[in-house]
Motif scaffolding. Sequence first.
Motif, mmCIF file in Angstrom:
data_model
loop_
_atom_site.group_PDB
_atom_site.id
_atom_site.type_symbol
_atom_site.label_atom_id
_atom_site.label_comp_id
_atom_site.label_asym_id
_atom_site.label_seq_id
_atom_site.Cartn_x
_atom_site.Cartn_y
_atom_site.Cartn_z
ATOM 1 N N LEU A 1 4.933 -3.708 -8.647
ATOM 2 C CA LEU A 1 5.356 -2.562 -7.779
ATOM 3 C C LEU A 1 7.108 -2.562 -7.572
ATOM 4 C CD1 LEU A 1 2.885 -3.047 -4.978
ATOM 5 C CD2 LEU A 1 3.185 -1.257 -6.583
ATOM 6 N N SER A 2 7.610 -3.442 -8.517
ATOM 7 C CA SER A 2 9.082 -3.560 -8.406
ATOM 8 C C SER A 2 9.916 -2.395 -8.542
ATOM 9 C CB SER A 2 9.541 -4.546 -9.663
ATOM 10 O OG SER A 2 9.217 -4.071 -10.922
ATOM 11 N N GLY A 3 9.509 -1.244 -9.170
ATOM 12 C CA GLY A 3 10.205 0.020 -8.954
ATOM 13 C C GLY A 3 10.224 0.614 -7.713
ATOM 14 N N GLY A 4 9.373 0.176 -6.790
ATOM 15 C CA GLY A 4 9.217 0.982 -5.603
ATOM 16 C C GLY A 4 9.463 0.307 -4.213
ATOM 17 N N VAL A 5 10.118 -1.088 -4.263
ATOM 18 C CA VAL A 5 10.286 -1.918 -3.098
ATOM 19 C C VAL A 5 11.777 -2.685 -3.188
ATOM 20 C CG1 VAL A 5 9.461 -3.356 -1.615
ATOM 21 C CG2 VAL A 5 7.778 -2.231 -2.750
ATOM 22 N N ILE A 6 12.468 -2.645 -2.053
ATOM 23 C CA ILE A 6 13.853 -3.103 -1.924
ATOM 24 C C ILE A 6 13.865 -3.709 -0.660
ATOM 25 C CG2 ILE A 6 14.823 -0.890 -0.793
ATOM 26 C CD1 ILE A 6 17.036 -1.444 -2.342
ATOM 27 N N PHE A 7 14.823 -4.851 -0.613
ATOM 28 C CA PHE A 7 14.839 -5.647 0.264
ATOM 29 C C PHE A 7 15.955 -5.465 1.326
ATOM 30 C CE2 PHE A 7 14.115 -9.020 3.434
ATOM 31 C CZ PHE A 7 15.520 -9.771 3.597
ATOM 32 N N GLN B 1 0.828 -1.252 0.016
ATOM 33 C CA GLN B 1 -0.011 -0.005 -0.113
ATOM 34 C C GLN B 1 0.724 1.448 0.109
ATOM 35 O OE1 GLN B 1 -3.162 -0.247 2.821
ATOM 36 N NE2 GLN B 1 -3.562 -2.361 2.443
ATOM 37 N N LEU B 2 2.044 1.416 0.758
ATOM 38 C CA LEU B 2 2.769 2.475 0.685
ATOM 39 C C LEU B 2 3.361 2.536 -0.806
ATOM 40 C CD1 LEU B 2 4.932 2.222 4.141
ATOM 41 C CD2 LEU B 2 3.134 3.697 3.230
ATOM 42 N N ALA B 3 3.999 1.443 -1.335
ATOM 43 C CA ALA B 3 4.426 1.669 -2.753
ATOM 44 C C ALA B 3 3.397 1.919 -3.671
ATOM 45 C CB ALA B 3 4.995 0.430 -3.300
ATOM 46 N N SER B 4 2.462 1.785 -3.342
ATOM 47 C CA SER B 4 1.185 2.095 -4.529
ATOM 48 C C SER B 4 0.930 3.468 -4.300
ATOM 49 C CB SER B 4 -0.047 1.180 -4.148
ATOM 50 O OG SER B 4 0.156 -0.007 -4.486
ATOM 51 N N ALA B 5 1.311 4.026 -3.100
ATOM 52 C CA ALA B 5 1.216 5.438 -2.933
ATOM 53 C C ALA B 5 2.148 6.237 -3.164
ATOM 54 C CB ALA B 5 0.896 5.581 -1.414
ATOM 55 N N GLY B 6 3.322 5.699 -3.945
ATOM 56 C CA GLY B 6 4.577 6.584 -4.430
ATOM 57 C C GLY B 6 5.584 6.527 -3.605
ATOM 58 N N VAL B 7 5.535 5.777 -2.386
ATOM 59 C CA VAL B 7 6.351 5.730 -1.459
ATOM 60 C C VAL B 7 7.484 4.576 -1.883
ATOM 61 C CG1 VAL B 7 7.180 5.360 0.943
ATOM 62 C CG2 VAL B 7 5.089 6.586 0.354
ATOM 63 N N THR B 8 8.876 4.831 -1.756
ATOM 64 C CA THR B 8 9.856 3.758 -1.985
ATOM 65 C C THR B 8 10.191 2.990 -0.560
ATOM 66 O OG1 THR B 8 10.876 5.030 -3.756
ATOM 67 C CG2 THR B 8 12.510 3.403 -2.425
ATOM 68 N N VAL B 9 9.990 1.945 -0.586
ATOM 69 C CA VAL B 9 9.924 0.830 0.459
ATOM 70 C C VAL B 9 11.053 -0.104 0.640
ATOM 71 C CG1 VAL B 9 8.302 -0.586 1.722
ATOM 72 C CG2 VAL B 9 7.371 1.112 0.406
ATOM 73 N N VAL B 10 11.604 0.023 1.861
ATOM 74 C CA VAL B 10 12.603 -1.080 2.331
ATOM 75 C C VAL B 10 11.810 -1.889 3.086
ATOM 76 C CG1 VAL B 10 14.811 -1.595 3.356
ATOM 77 C CG2 VAL B 10 14.178 0.608 2.267
ATOM 78 N N LEU B 11 11.487 -3.217 2.554
ATOM 79 C CA LEU B 11 10.683 -4.259 3.007
ATOM 80 C C LEU B 11 12.033 -5.157 3.906
ATOM 81 C CD1 LEU B 11 8.461 -6.856 1.219
ATOM 82 C CD2 LEU B 11 10.302 -7.394 2.574
ATOM 83 N N THR B 12 11.868 -5.224 5.107
ATOM 84 C CA THR B 12 12.587 -5.934 5.786
ATOM 85 C C THR B 12 12.113 -7.350 6.593
ATOM 86 O OG1 THR B 12 12.318 -5.062 7.965
ATOM 87 C CG2 THR B 12 13.859 -3.847 6.754
ATOM 88 N N ALA B 13 12.968 -8.306 6.626
ATOM 89 C CA ALA B 13 12.677 -9.310 7.289
ATOM 90 C C ALA B 13 13.931 -10.411 7.810
ATOM 91 C CB ALA B 13 11.665 -10.320 6.248
ATOM 92 N N SER C 1 -4.187 -1.224 5.829
ATOM 93 C CA SER C 1 -4.834 0.152 5.550
ATOM 94 C C SER C 1 -4.852 1.014 6.790
ATOM 95 C CB SER C 1 -6.095 0.108 4.888
ATOM 96 O OG SER C 1 -7.273 -0.473 5.821
ATOM 97 N N ASN C 2 -5.199 0.427 7.878
ATOM 98 C CA ASN C 2 -5.380 1.228 9.325
ATOM 99 C C ASN C 2 -3.847 1.460 9.716
ATOM 100 O OD1 ASN C 2 -8.101 0.817 9.609
ATOM 101 N ND2 ASN C 2 -7.857 -1.133 10.482
ATOM 102 N N VAL C 3 -2.919 0.911 9.222
ATOM 103 C CA VAL C 3 -1.574 1.284 9.652
ATOM 104 C C VAL C 3 -1.151 2.465 8.670
ATOM 105 C CG1 VAL C 3 0.688 0.302 9.990
ATOM 106 C CG2 VAL C 3 -1.152 -0.781 10.864
ATOM 107 N N VAL C 4 -1.169 2.150 7.422
ATOM 108 C CA VAL C 4 -0.665 3.116 6.470
ATOM 109 C C VAL C 4 -1.465 4.360 6.730
ATOM 110 C CG1 VAL C 4 -0.753 3.348 3.998
ATOM 111 C CG2 VAL C 4 -0.338 1.300 4.719
ATOM 112 N N LYS C 5 -2.737 4.376 7.082
ATOM 113 C CA LYS C 5 -3.418 5.682 7.123
ATOM 114 C C LYS C 5 -2.817 6.416 8.259
ATOM 115 C CE LYS C 5 -7.830 7.556 8.761
ATOM 116 N NZ LYS C 5 -9.241 7.229 9.261
#
Length: 305
Positions: A60-66, A30-42, A278-282
């Motif tokens: 969404l490959s252009g907006g997410v990195i691990f 949802q963040l990436a869909s809103a135009g945010v570049t996201v660092v996904l961690t695990a 969505s409740n978190v992203v808001k």
Amino acid sequence: MEGSIAHPSSTRIAVVTGANKGIGLEVCQQLASAGVTVVLTARDEKRGGEAIEKLKALGLSGGVIFHQLEITDASSIAALAEFVKARFGKLDILVNNAAVAGVEYIQEFDHEKFGGLDFDKRLEWMMTNVLETTEAAKETLQTNYYGTRNVIKALLPVLLLSSSEGRIVNVSSEFGRLILISNEKVRQKLNDIDNLTEEALDELLDKFLKDFEAGALEANGWSSGFAAYKVSKAALNAYTRIMARRHPALRINCAHPGYVNTQMTMSTGVLTPQEGASNVVKVGLLPQGGPTGVYFAQGQEASFL
């Protein structure tokens, strides 16, 4: 495993912990869909890579990195902080989602048999089908509270470099509300934000563990049933308020996503991961000048009590 993303300086940068599945993965989407570049961690690189592939399949490959992150490992946290600073030079949004339940599950939720239960009955079923151990309680506090606290401290310098009021969203829970602690002195301490300190929180958590080991939780006013999880979230809520007062230039809030159907809730939840996320992203995308030091329950301001 790391990827490469070209981004203009105006692009918002987010880090999401515990993001390879469930609510965390949906928050990234949802963040990436809103135009945010996201660092996904695990914690696990393989699972993190698989999560990235899922998002790629959604375009969404252009907006997410691990980037790998184990929030109970100081060196792993430091490596992430160094990466964010070197790659982006700032951080705009930190979503602290990584957490453990602190229980061992006795049986799986049978949707065919129990699927007709209402909200309260599902929650009651879950509460009575878990086993709590001292080791699990210690792991829960180390992960949900101390691990998250250490991530915040490590990423604070780059959050303060945000040009759009850096935001911290600590994923909380209804279980973190102070009403669940019957010990009035403990409840008052956790709610006395003008005087509460990190050291005092440490003392309270040490007392909780001693009472847990002694089998004296209820006798000393601690809630039973997911006891360590409840205390860890109550402590995280209190720390959120401490940090909000300490750093007024940032927006630092708690977000309870709702009772979500995930592995942590034994698939008993009534909301989908998408709805919970969505409740978190808001909260993460609140406008500038928005509230700070606030508890949001399913997207709405609510009481810590």
